[in-house]
Design an enzyme around this catalytic site. Structure first.
Site, mmCIF file in Angstrom:
data_model
loop_
_atom_site.group_PDB
_atom_site.id
_atom_site.type_symbol
_atom_site.label_atom_id
_atom_site.label_comp_id
_atom_site.label_asym_id
_atom_site.label_seq_id
_atom_site.Cartn_x
_atom_site.Cartn_y
_atom_site.Cartn_z
ATOM 1 N N ARG A 114 48.670 86.832 135.816
ATOM 2 C CA ARG A 114 48.261 87.167 137.210
ATOM 3 C C ARG A 114 47.544 86.111 138.031
ATOM 4 N NH1 ARG A 114 45.729 91.972 140.328
ATOM 5 N NH2 ARG A 114 45.525 90.967 142.369
ATOM 6 N N ARG A 128 52.094 90.624 142.183
ATOM 7 C CA ARG A 128 51.491 90.225 140.807
ATOM 8 C C ARG A 128 52.271 90.782 139.626
ATOM 9 N NH1 ARG A 128 47.812 94.684 143.695
ATOM 10 N NH2 ARG A 128 48.912 93.466 145.310
ATOM 11 N N ASP A 181 48.381 94.160 137.385
ATOM 12 C CA ASP A 181 47.363 94.496 138.431
ATOM 13 C C ASP A 181 46.606 95.946 137.386
ATOM 14 O OD1 ASP A 181 45.139 94.673 140.266
ATOM 15 O OD2 ASP A 181 46.366 96.435 141.344
ATOM 16 N N ASP A 204 43.309 98.167 137.651
ATOM 17 C CA ASP A 204 42.235 98.764 138.559
ATOM 18 C C ASP A 204 41.529 99.971 137.571
ATOM 19 O OD1 ASP A 204 42.810 97.407 140.907
ATOM 20 O OD2 ASP A 204 44.184 98.728 141.619
#
Length: 175
Positions: A86, A95, A98, A100
Site C-alpha cells: 500500500r 490501493r 486498505d 479500517d
C-alpha cells in the site's frame, strides 16, 4: 494481559489481484498472536468513493477478538497494508489493501489518525452491508442505532454487489 475485545475491521482493495490482497490481509490478521478472526463477511464489489478515477473495490468486514489496544491494532493494520505494498499518495486514491478499524467493542475513541467508530461508516453501504452479515444487531457506539437500522438509511445500497467469492481464514475461531 487485557481482556479480549471484539473489533470489526473493513478491508478493501482495488489494485492488482484484489481478491488475493483481501485473502492475504485476512490471513495476516489471523496470524497475529493477539488477533483471532471469528467471522468474515461475503465479499462485495463497489464503485470507489472520492474524486479520483480508479477501479472498483472489493470489500469485506471481519469480526476479530483482540487483546490489542485500538492504537496497537491500527499499527498492525498499517503494517499489513505496507507488507501488501500500500502506498499512501492520494486521499481516497487506489490501493492494494486498505484496513479500517470500524468498531472496537463499545468504545468511542479519538486521537490523531484514529477515530472509532469509523467516522464515515454509517453513511457507506459498502461498509454497512458486510458489517450487517457479521453483526447486524450490534448497536453503534455513540449513535444508538443498530447496523441493521443504519443500512436502511444508506443512500448507495444498490451499488454494492455481492460476489461469489468467500474467504475462510486458516484455523478459524468460531465465536
Amino acid at each position: 494481559m487485557r481482556a479480549p475485545v471484539t473489533a470489526y475491521l473493513g478491508l478493501g482493495s482495488n489494485l492488482g489481484d484484489r481478491l488475493d490482497h483481501l485473502r492475504r490481509g485476512v490471513e495476516l490478521l489471523q496470524s497475529h498472536q493477539a488477533i483471532r478472526i471469528t467471522r468474515v463477511s461475503s465479499i462485495y464489489e463497489t464503485a470507489p468513493v472520492g474524486p479520483v478515477e480508479q477501479p472498483d473495490f472489493l470489500n469485506l468486514v471481519v469480526a476479530a477478538d483482540t487483546t490489542l489496544s485500538p492504537e496497537e491494532l491500527l499499527s498492525v493494520a498499517q503494517e499489513i497494508e505496507r507488507r501488501l505494498h500500500r502506498v499512501r499518495t492520494i486521499r481516497w486514491g487506489p490501493r492494494t489493501l486498505d484496513i479500517d478499524i470500524l468498531l472496537y467493542g463499545d468504545r468511542i475513541f479519538q486521537q490523531e489518525g484514529l477515530t472509532v467508530p469509523h467516522p464515515r461508516m454509517e453513511e457507506r453501504a459498502f461498509v454497512l452491508i458486510p458489517l450487517l452479515e457479521v453483526a447486524g444487531n450490534l448497536r453503534i457506539p455513540g449513535s444508538g442505532a443498530t447496523v441493521r437500522e443504519r443500512i436502511e438509511e444508506a443512500p448507495d445500497r444498490s451499488g454494492v454487489r455481492k460476489t461469489p467469492h468467500r474467504i475462510v481464514p486458516a484455523n478459524p475461531v468460531v465465536g
